[in-house]
Design a protein around this motif. Sequence first.
Motif, PDB file in Angstrom:
ATOM      1  N   GLY A 198       0.804  -1.218   0.000  1.00 57.03           N
ATOM      2  CA  GLY A 198       0.000   0.000   0.000  1.00 57.03           C
ATOM      3  C   GLY A 198       0.833   1.261   0.000  1.00 57.03           C
ATOM      4  N   SER A 199       2.151   1.101   0.179  1.00 62.58           N
ATOM      5  CA  SER A 199       3.056   2.249   0.165  1.00 62.58           C
ATOM      6  C   SER A 199       4.405   1.808  -0.372  1.00 62.58           C
ATOM      7  CB  SER A 199       3.224   2.821   1.577  1.00 62.58           C
ATOM      8  OG  SER A 199       3.889   1.886   2.410  1.00 62.58           O
ATOM      9  N   PHE A 200       5.248   2.780  -0.699  1.00 62.70           N
ATOM     10  CA  PHE A 200       6.555   2.460  -1.267  1.00 62.70           C
ATOM     11  C   PHE A 200       7.413   1.693  -0.272  1.00 62.70           C
ATOM     12  CE2 PHE A 200      10.951   3.712  -2.579  1.00 62.70           C
ATOM     13  CZ  PHE A 200      10.949   3.062  -3.795  1.00 62.70           C
ATOM     14  N   LYS A 201       7.419   2.126   0.988  1.00 67.00           N
ATOM     15  CA  LYS A 201       8.248   1.458   1.989  1.00 67.00           C
ATOM     16  C   LYS A 201       7.766   0.038   2.280  1.00 67.00           C
ATOM     17  CE  LYS A 201      10.078   5.560   4.307  1.00 67.00           C
ATOM     18  NZ  LYS A 201      10.215   6.312   5.579  1.00 67.00           N
ATOM     19  N   SER A 202       6.457  -0.160   2.279  1.00 64.96           N
ATOM     20  CA  SER A 202       5.937  -1.510   2.529  1.00 64.96           C
ATOM     21  C   SER A 202       6.278  -2.459   1.377  1.00 64.96           C
ATOM     22  CB  SER A 202       4.426  -1.470   2.752  1.00 64.96           C
ATOM     23  OG  SER A 202       3.741  -1.033   1.595  1.00 64.96           O
ATOM     24  N   THR A 203       6.542  -1.886   0.202  1.00 68.19           N
ATOM     25  CA  THR A 203       6.938  -2.704  -0.952  1.00 68.19           C
ATOM     26  C   THR A 203       8.233  -3.449  -0.652  1.00 68.19           C
ATOM     27  OG1 THR A 203       5.945  -1.076  -2.439  1.00 68.19           O
ATOM     28  CG2 THR A 203       7.426  -2.670  -3.428  1.00 68.19           C
ATOM     29  N   PHE A 204       9.173  -2.762  -0.012  1.00 70.20           N
ATOM     30  CA  PHE A 204      10.444  -3.398   0.337  1.00 70.20           C
ATOM     31  C   PHE A 204      10.230  -4.526   1.348  1.00 70.20           C
ATOM     32  CE2 PHE A 204      11.834   0.907  -0.923  1.00 70.20           C
ATOM     33  CZ  PHE A 204      12.755   0.568  -1.894  1.00 70.20           C
ATOM     34  N   PHE A 205       9.391  -4.278   2.338  1.00 68.07           N
ATOM     35  CA  PHE A 205       9.160  -5.273   3.389  1.00 68.07           C
ATOM     36  C   PHE A 205       8.538  -6.547   2.807  1.00 68.07           C
ATOM     37  CE2 PHE A 205       6.274  -7.191   6.517  1.00 68.07           C
ATOM     38  CZ  PHE A 205       7.194  -7.547   7.498  1.00 68.07           C
ATOM     39  N   ILE A 206       7.494  -6.380   1.999  1.00 70.13           N
ATOM     40  CA  ILE A 206       6.811  -7.550   1.413  1.00 70.13           C
ATOM     41  C   ILE A 206       7.751  -8.308   0.487  1.00 70.13           C
ATOM     42  CG2 ILE A 206       4.930  -8.293  -0.093  1.00 70.13           C
ATOM     43  CD1 ILE A 206       3.311  -5.906   1.001  1.00 70.13           C
ATOM     44  N   SER A 207       8.503  -7.578  -0.330  1.00 69.00           N
ATOM     45  CA  SER A 207       9.448  -8.211  -1.247  1.00 69.00           C
ATOM     46  C   SER A 207      10.480  -9.029  -0.480  1.00 69.00           C
ATOM     47  CB  SER A 207      10.143  -7.139  -2.094  1.00 69.00           C
ATOM     48  OG  SER A 207      11.047  -7.716  -3.012  1.00 69.00           O
ATOM     49  N   ALA A 208      10.987  -8.461   0.620  1.00 70.47           N
ATOM     50  CA  ALA A 208      11.989  -9.166   1.426  1.00 70.47           C
ATOM     51  C   ALA A 208      11.410 -10.423   2.066  1.00 70.47           C
ATOM     52  CB  ALA A 208      12.543  -8.233   2.500  1.00 70.47           C
ATOM     53  N   VAL A 209      10.180 -10.328   2.579  1.00 72.50           N
ATOM     54  CA  VAL A 209       9.534 -11.484   3.208  1.00 72.50           C
ATOM     55  C   VAL A 209       9.351 -12.613   2.193  1.00 72.50           C
ATOM     56  CG1 VAL A 209       7.383 -12.324   4.228  1.00 72.50           C
ATOM     57  CG2 VAL A 209       8.373 -10.178   5.024  1.00 72.50           C
ATOM     58  N   VAL A 210       8.868 -12.278   1.004  1.00 72.19           N
ATOM     59  CA  VAL A 210       8.657 -13.293  -0.038  1.00 72.19           C
ATOM     60  C   VAL A 210       9.981 -13.937  -0.431  1.00 72.19           C
ATOM     61  CG1 VAL A 210       7.938 -13.667  -2.436  1.00 72.19           C
ATOM     62  CG2 VAL A 210       6.574 -12.191  -0.935  1.00 72.19           C
ATOM     63  N   ALA A 211      11.023 -13.123  -0.606  1.00 67.84           N
ATOM     64  CA  ALA A 211      12.320 -13.649  -1.018  1.00 67.84           C
ATOM     65  C   ALA A 211      12.933 -14.550   0.048  1.00 67.84           C
ATOM     66  CB  ALA A 211      13.270 -12.492  -1.344  1.00 67.84           C
ATOM     67  N   VAL A 212      12.905 -14.108   1.298  1.00 71.05           N
ATOM     68  CA  VAL A 212      13.491 -14.903   2.392  1.00 71.05           C
ATOM     69  C   VAL A 212      12.724 -16.212   2.567  1.00 71.05           C
ATOM     70  CG1 VAL A 212      13.880 -15.001   4.886  1.00 71.05           C
ATOM     71  CG2 VAL A 212      14.480 -12.931   3.614  1.00 71.05           C
TER      72      VAL A 212
END
Length: 269
Positions: A212-226
């Motif tokens: 829903g925001s630019f910063k949350s994009t990084f968090f979700i991407s990192a969770v999926v990758a890890v």
Amino acid sequence: MDMLSFDFMQRAFAAGIIIALLASIMGVFIVLRRMSMIGDSLSHAALAGVAGAMLIGINTSYGALAFSCIAAFLIEAIRSSFNKYAEVALAVVLSGGMGLAAVLISLGKSFNTDLMSYLFGSLVAVSSQDLIIISILGSFLMFSMVLLYKELFAVTFDEETAKLAGIPVKAVNICFMLMTAVVVTLSIRIVGALLISALIVIPAAVSVQLAGSFKSTFFISAVVAVFSVISGLYISFLFDLAPGGTIVLIAAAILMIVLLVKKLKGALN
């Protein structure tokens, strides 16, 4: 027996998590800049570096890093000449890297088997020295991304506005390309040269769908990758599968599930 009792699995998990974080964060910028093929372009150049290093008998990590950094400079140089057609630079470097890799591999026929671990990743390929290199360079990259966050943000969304704001766009682009080259080089051991682009792009694609925001994009991407890396390494150990392929399939499955759920929700609404 617990898989973490094996030293090579401890190294694989540690390196995999670091790589997942780096690839997912860089992937957000790459996807938003519409340069999703950059991972393929740089990985083929890195593969040529691996083959060249094997041919002359030096550490393959150094060869991969040198070739991918040269490729990064070439991409930026060609991209500057084709402002409206950035994909031309990626296609040129990708094909050139692939051609050079093929020639170098054919010259060193005796190490073709060894290259398989670089193509698809390997659980036992990560040595203690590799882990140290990944940890040091990974920490440096994380620090660089935090330091350049505002500049990368500005250049990602509008280069012209960034120039007017006094941001050295060319220097930022070169730094961005070099950081991507380092991430690709570090990732080859776990994911493989043919699959690293997917680890960079797919988690970012999932986050773009959900965030829903630019910063949350990084968090979700990192969770999926890890999650993809940890579960992929676990499954590949249990069933003796290529870790790179397993990791990418899990990430792709997550993306497909997200797209399907969003489509069903849209149909219900």
